[in-house]
Motif scaffolding. Sequence first.
Motif: not given
Length: 55
Positions: A20-41
């Motif tokens: 859909q054209g999202d960047s990693y930063a947008q995906i991080r913001q929308k889905l929360g990926v990498g925003t907790d422990c960070g080990c998946c970043g």
Amino acid sequence: MYVCLCKAVTQQQIEQAVEQGDSYAQIRQKLGVGTDCGCCGQSAKQMVREHISRM
Ligand code: FES
């Protein structure tokens, strides 16, 4: 397959967001990926790069 266990984000969700054209930063913001422990970043970023290169 889950990429981010903390936020229960799957590879499919990340790939759909990339399509859909999202960047990693947008995906991080929308889905929360990498925003907790960070080990998946790093693996999530790599997944975004690889999926973009396959498109
Ligand atoms: Fe993704 Fe913890 S596994 S933030």
